[in-house]
Design a protein around this motif. Sequence first.
Motif, PDB file in Angstrom:
ATOM      1  N   HIS A  21       0.886  -1.147   0.022  1.00  0.00           N
ATOM      2  CA  HIS A  21       0.001  -0.129   0.002  1.00  0.00           C
ATOM      3  C   HIS A  21       0.744   1.430   0.035  1.00  0.00           C
ATOM      4  CE1 HIS A  21       0.787   0.607   4.126  1.00  0.00           C
ATOM      5  NE2 HIS A  21       0.624  -0.564   4.459  1.00  0.00           N
ATOM      6  N   ARG A  24       1.829   6.720   3.349  1.00  0.00           N
ATOM      7  CA  ARG A  24       1.662   8.298   3.785  1.00  0.00           C
ATOM      8  C   ARG A  24       2.787   8.727   4.505  1.00  0.00           C
ATOM      9  NH1 ARG A  24      -3.417  10.643   3.847  1.00  0.00           N
ATOM     10  NH2 ARG A  24      -5.032   9.356   2.781  1.00  0.00           N
ATOM     11  N   ALA A  53      -1.832   2.311  -5.601  1.00  0.00           N
ATOM     12  CA  ALA A  53      -3.028   3.013  -4.708  1.00  0.00           C
ATOM     13  C   ALA A  53      -4.513   2.354  -5.198  1.00  0.00           C
ATOM     14  CB  ALA A  53      -3.159   4.633  -5.277  1.00  0.00           C
ATOM     15  N   ALA A  54      -4.636   1.951  -6.348  1.00  0.00           N
ATOM     16  CA  ALA A  54      -6.028   1.267  -6.710  1.00  0.00           C
ATOM     17  C   ALA A  54      -6.158  -0.152  -5.933  1.00  0.00           C
ATOM     18  CB  ALA A  54      -6.184   1.169  -8.259  1.00  0.00           C
ATOM     19  N   GLN A  56      -5.044  -1.048  -3.280  1.00  0.00           N
ATOM     20  CA  GLN A  56      -5.524  -1.040  -2.061  1.00  0.00           C
ATOM     21  C   GLN A  56      -7.015  -1.151  -1.792  1.00  0.00           C
ATOM     22  OE1 GLN A  56      -2.314   2.573  -1.119  1.00  0.00           O
ATOM     23  NE2 GLN A  56      -3.923   2.165   0.596  1.00  0.00           N
ATOM     24  N   PHE A  57      -7.613  -0.520  -2.957  1.00  0.00           N
ATOM     25  CA  PHE A  57      -9.134  -0.543  -2.678  1.00  0.00           C
ATOM     26  C   PHE A  57     -10.122  -1.273  -3.571  1.00  0.00           C
ATOM     27  CE2 PHE A  57      -7.290   3.789  -2.184  1.00  0.00           C
ATOM     28  CZ  PHE A  57      -7.556   4.115  -0.863  1.00  0.00           C
ATOM     29  N   GLY A  77      -6.676   4.495  -9.311  1.00  0.00           N
ATOM     30  CA  GLY A  77      -5.712   4.926  -8.309  1.00  0.00           C
ATOM     31  C   GLY A  77      -5.131   6.219  -8.483  1.00  0.00           C
ATOM     32  N   HIS A  80      -6.904   8.916  -5.988  1.00  0.00           N
ATOM     33  CA  HIS A  80      -6.435   8.411  -4.551  1.00  0.00           C
ATOM     34  C   HIS A  80      -4.957   9.038  -4.395  1.00  0.00           C
ATOM     35  CE1 HIS A  80     -10.087   5.991  -3.598  1.00  0.00           C
ATOM     36  NE2 HIS A  80     -10.077   5.451  -4.851  1.00  0.00           N
ATOM     37  N   LEU A  81      -4.098   8.618  -5.269  1.00  0.00           N
ATOM     38  CA  LEU A  81      -2.909   9.039  -5.188  1.00  0.00           C
ATOM     39  C   LEU A  81      -2.490  10.534  -5.001  1.00  0.00           C
ATOM     40  CD1 LEU A  81       0.290   8.064  -5.231  1.00  0.00           C
ATOM     41  CD2 LEU A  81       0.120   8.637  -7.637  1.00  0.00           C
ATOM     42  N   ARG A  83      -4.779  12.389  -4.026  1.00  0.00           N
ATOM     43  CA  ARG A  83      -5.492  12.837  -2.654  1.00  0.00           C
ATOM     44  C   ARG A  83      -4.534  12.796  -1.618  1.00  0.00           C
ATOM     45  NH1 ARG A  83      -7.787   9.888   0.838  1.00  0.00           N
ATOM     46  NH2 ARG A  83      -8.069   7.949  -0.707  1.00  0.00           N
ATOM     47  N   ILE A  84      -3.640  11.632  -1.512  1.00  0.00           N
ATOM     48  CA  ILE A  84      -2.656  11.534  -0.648  1.00  0.00           C
ATOM     49  C   ILE A  84      -1.647  12.676  -0.693  1.00  0.00           C
ATOM     50  CG2 ILE A  84      -0.924   9.784   0.383  1.00  0.00           C
ATOM     51  CD1 ILE A  84      -2.946   7.570  -0.705  1.00  0.00           C
ATOM     52  N   GLU A  87      -3.213  15.858   0.752  1.00  0.00           N
ATOM     53  CA  GLU A  87      -3.380  15.981   2.083  1.00  0.00           C
ATOM     54  C   GLU A  87      -2.035  16.054   2.859  1.00  0.00           C
ATOM     55  OE1 GLU A  87      -7.502  13.234   2.012  1.00  0.00           O
ATOM     56  OE2 GLU A  87      -5.564  12.417   2.882  1.00  0.00           O
TER      57      GLU A  87
END
Length: 253
Positions: A21, A24, A53-54, A56-57, A77, A80-81, A83-84, A87
Motif C-alpha cells: 500500500h 503516507r 494505490a488502486a 488498496q481499494f 488509483g 487516490h494517489l 489525494r494522499i 493531504e
Amino acid sequence: MAKKRILLKIGSNTLTKETNHISRGKIEDLGIQIAALNDEYEFIIVSSGAIAAAKQFVKLDNQDKDVFVKQALASIGQPHLMRIYNENFKDLGLNTSQCLLSYSDFEKEQTKKNIVNTINVLVKNNYIPIINENDTVATDEIRFGDNDKLAALTAVLLNVDILIIATNTNGIYTKNSIHDEVPETIKLVNDLKSLEKEIGESKSSHGTGGMQSKIEAAAISKAANIETWIVNGLNDNFILKALKDEIPFTKIV
C-alpha cells in the motif's frame, strides 16, 4: 538568486516502502524535505504509484497482468494517489498540481512548449507539479521503464539542474560486490558504457523498471548536461542527505 531546479522521480516501490500500500509516511517525508529546501530549490515530481494505490481499494475481475486491467487500475488509483499527496503536502504549507503526460507529447513542438509554459507558471506560483504517465491511454510505460524515461525527458524539457531517481538500493552497486553479497556503491560515473557492465536485470516488486531503465534515463539527461543521482528513497531524508553527501548514492555526470 535563482533557485536550482530538481526533478524527483519516485517509483512505486519507494512510495509503498516495499509493502502493498502507498505509504503516507513516505509521502510526508518527501514533503518535509521539499519544505526544508524551499528557499534554495524548486521541485517537480514524477510519481508512479497509481496502480499500487488502486490495489488498496479494488480487485478487478481479470488477471492484473493484462495491460487493460492495469490501465483501469491506473484510472482508479490516480485520484487516490493525488489525494494522499495533497493531504500530506497541504499540512506542510505546500501546494500540489497534477500533470498527466504521454510520450507522444514529447514528439510535438507546440505541445512541448505548452508543457514548459504550464509547469513554469505552476512553479512560479509555488505549486509543485506532480507528473505521471497518462496510463489510461498509453501502454508502453506500464510495461517498460516505470516512469524513468518519462522523468528524464521531462528533466531535459524543463532544463532542471539535477534529476534524482529514488529507488530501493544505495545507488548502483559493483557487480563483484553483489556477487560477494557485500554491496558497494559506485559513487561517481562519467562513462555510461562502463556502468552498463555492472548492472543486473532485477526489477522491483511493484515497478516495472530495473537499473537498466535508470541508466537509459541517465543517458538522456547526460546528453543535456544534467546530472542524474540514483538514491535510496527508502531512507528518511534521502534528498537532504544526498545533497549533503551524507549517504552513499550514484552520481552520473
